[in-house]
Design a protein around this motif. Structure first.
Motif, PDB file in Angstrom:
ATOM      1  N   GLU A   1       0.727   6.746 -14.301  1.00 41.76           N
ATOM      2  CA  GLU A   1       0.272   7.864 -13.487  1.00 41.76           C
ATOM      3  C   GLU A   1       1.093   7.864 -12.202  1.00 41.76           C
ATOM      4  O   GLU A   1       1.463   6.808 -11.683  1.00 41.76           O
ATOM      5  CB  GLU A   1      -1.221   7.700 -13.200  1.00 41.76           C
ATOM      6  CG  GLU A   1      -1.898   8.930 -12.638  1.00 41.76           C
ATOM      7  CD  GLU A   1      -1.886   8.965 -11.124  1.00 41.76           C
ATOM      8  OE1 GLU A   1      -1.846  10.088 -10.575  1.00 41.76           O
ATOM      9  OE2 GLU A   1      -1.900   7.898 -10.508  1.00 41.76           O
ATOM     10  N   ASP A   2       1.413   9.044 -11.695  1.00 49.07           N
ATOM     11  CA  ASP A   2       2.365   9.137 -10.579  1.00 49.07           C
ATOM     12  C   ASP A   2       1.957   8.308  -9.363  1.00 49.07           C
ATOM     13  O   ASP A   2       2.804   7.696  -8.707  1.00 49.07           O
ATOM     14  CB  ASP A   2       2.534  10.597 -10.167  1.00 49.07           C
ATOM     15  CG  ASP A   2       3.375  11.388 -11.150  1.00 49.07           C
ATOM     16  OD1 ASP A   2       3.351  12.633 -11.076  1.00 49.07           O
ATOM     17  OD2 ASP A   2       4.046  10.770 -12.007  1.00 49.07           O
ATOM     18  N   SER A   3       0.685   8.279  -9.033  1.00 43.22           N
ATOM     19  CA  SER A   3       0.263   7.624  -7.788  1.00 43.22           C
ATOM     20  C   SER A   3       0.390   6.097  -7.844  1.00 43.22           C
ATOM     21  O   SER A   3       0.337   5.441  -6.801  1.00 43.22           O
ATOM     22  CB  SER A   3      -1.180   8.003  -7.445  1.00 43.22           C
ATOM     23  OG  SER A   3      -2.083   7.416  -8.368  1.00 43.22           O
ATOM     24  N   VAL A   4       0.580   5.527  -9.021  1.00 47.49           N
ATOM     25  CA  VAL A   4       0.682   4.064  -9.126  1.00 47.49           C
ATOM     26  C   VAL A   4       2.107   3.610  -9.415  1.00 47.49           C
ATOM     27  O   VAL A   4       2.373   2.392  -9.421  1.00 47.49           O
ATOM     28  CB  VAL A   4      -0.282   3.495 -10.200  1.00 47.49           C
ATOM     29  CG1 VAL A   4      -1.694   3.993  -9.957  1.00 47.49           C
ATOM     30  CG2 VAL A   4       0.188   3.821 -11.610  1.00 47.49           C
ATOM     31  N   LYS A   5       3.008   4.535  -9.658  1.00 49.31           N
ATOM     32  CA  LYS A   5       4.396   4.160  -9.936  1.00 49.31           C
ATOM     33  C   LYS A   5       4.982   3.380  -8.777  1.00 49.31           C
ATOM     34  O   LYS A   5       4.833   3.758  -7.616  1.00 49.31           O
ATOM     35  CB  LYS A   5       5.230   5.410 -10.216  1.00 49.31           C
ATOM     36  CG  LYS A   5       4.951   6.056 -11.553  1.00 49.31           C
ATOM     37  CD  LYS A   5       5.813   7.304 -11.753  1.00 49.31           C
ATOM     38  CE  LYS A   5       5.520   7.950 -13.094  1.00 49.31           C
ATOM     39  NZ  LYS A   5       6.296   9.198 -13.294  1.00 49.31           N
TER      40      LYS A   5
ATOM     41  N   ARG B   1       3.977   0.561  -7.776  1.00 49.59           N
ATOM     42  CA  ARG B   1       2.982  -0.400  -7.252  1.00 49.59           C
ATOM     43  C   ARG B   1       2.326  -1.198  -8.377  1.00 49.59           C
ATOM     44  O   ARG B   1       2.020  -2.379  -8.201  1.00 49.59           O
ATOM     45  CB  ARG B   1       1.889   0.338  -6.470  1.00 49.59           C
ATOM     46  CG  ARG B   1       2.403   1.112  -5.281  1.00 49.59           C
ATOM     47  CD  ARG B   1       1.256   1.641  -4.424  1.00 49.59           C
ATOM     48  NE  ARG B   1       0.403   2.582  -5.148  1.00 49.59           N
ATOM     49  CZ  ARG B   1      -0.903   2.421  -5.317  1.00 49.59           C
ATOM     50  NH1 ARG B   1      -1.522   1.354  -4.833  1.00 49.59           N
ATOM     51  NH2 ARG B   1      -1.606   3.340  -5.968  1.00 49.59           N
TER      52      ARG B   1
ATOM     53  N   LYS C   1      -4.475   0.371  -2.437  1.00 49.71           N
ATOM     54  CA  LYS C   1      -4.963   1.314  -1.438  1.00 49.71           C
ATOM     55  C   LYS C   1      -6.452   1.577  -1.684  1.00 49.71           C
ATOM     56  O   LYS C   1      -6.927   1.435  -2.818  1.00 49.71           O
ATOM     57  CB  LYS C   1      -4.198   2.637  -1.552  1.00 49.71           C
ATOM     58  CG  LYS C   1      -2.694   2.500  -1.434  1.00 49.71           C
ATOM     59  CD  LYS C   1      -2.017   3.854  -1.677  1.00 49.71           C
ATOM     60  CE  LYS C   1      -0.507   3.733  -1.591  1.00 49.71           C
ATOM     61  NZ  LYS C   1       0.170   5.049  -1.814  1.00 49.71           N
TER      62      LYS C   1
ATOM     63  N   GLU D   1      -7.882   4.250  -2.133  1.00 47.47           N
ATOM     64  CA  GLU D   1      -8.038   5.261  -3.181  1.00 47.47           C
ATOM     65  C   GLU D   1      -7.846   4.709  -4.578  1.00 47.47           C
ATOM     66  O   GLU D   1      -8.061   5.422  -5.564  1.00 47.47           O
ATOM     67  CB  GLU D   1      -7.074   6.439  -2.947  1.00 47.47           C
ATOM     68  CG  GLU D   1      -5.637   6.040  -2.705  1.00 47.47           C
ATOM     69  CD  GLU D   1      -5.296   5.982  -1.209  1.00 47.47           C
ATOM     70  OE1 GLU D   1      -6.118   5.440  -0.432  1.00 47.47           O
ATOM     71  OE2 GLU D   1      -4.199   6.460  -0.844  1.00 47.47           O
ATOM     72  N   ASP D   2      -7.474   3.458  -4.711  1.00 42.17           N
ATOM     73  CA  ASP D   2      -7.419   2.809  -6.019  1.00 42.17           C
ATOM     74  C   ASP D   2      -8.788   2.289  -6.444  1.00 42.17           C
ATOM     75  O   ASP D   2      -8.955   1.821  -7.576  1.00 42.17           O
ATOM     76  CB  ASP D   2      -6.429   1.637  -6.003  1.00 42.17           C
ATOM     77  CG  ASP D   2      -5.001   2.070  -5.807  1.00 42.17           C
ATOM     78  OD1 ASP D   2      -4.285   1.414  -5.022  1.00 42.17           O
ATOM     79  OD2 ASP D   2      -4.584   3.062  -6.434  1.00 42.17           O
TER      80      ASP D   2
END
Length: 117
Positions: A60-64, A66, A86, A88-89
């Protein structure tokens, strides 16, 4: 039937790391995809990352950049290394296995990951 047992969740401060593990047992064929999904309060369950039995990954884009997904086929285990966490995780994280031979999907029981700010 397939049983998925998750471990490694918990509470961590922002910027910290956690490593999730999910061990699969039961009747498992070699052609499958394992992955992680998450569901935050009030939100729909979303894909985090998947990995095929041949090692192809999807994030998913927001975890790339990390998170890193990996697997040990000999142990039927999938891992999710989560760095630079973060707030938001924060969510309940679920392990998933899709068997492409049996055309079936199995879920783990879910475990809480909380990232404090």
């Amino acid at each position: 039937q397939v049983r998925l047992v998750e471990s490694g969740g918990g509470l961590v401060q922002a910027g910290g790391s956690l490593r999730l593990s999910c061990a699969a047992s039961g009747t498992i064929f070699n052609l499958n995809t394992m992955g992680w999904y998450r569901q935050a309060p009030g939100k729909q369950r979303e894909l985090v990352a998947t990995i095929t039995s041949s090692g192809s990954t999807n994030y998913e884009d927001s975890v790339k950049g990390r998170f890193t997904i990996s697997r040990d086929n000999a142990k039927n285990t999938v891992y999710l290394q989560m760095n630079s966490l973060k707030p938001e995780d924060t969510a309940v994280y679920y392990c998933n296995l899709v068997d492409h031979i049996l055309n079936s999907r199995s879920w783990g029981q879910g475990m809480q990951v909380t990232v404090s700010s």
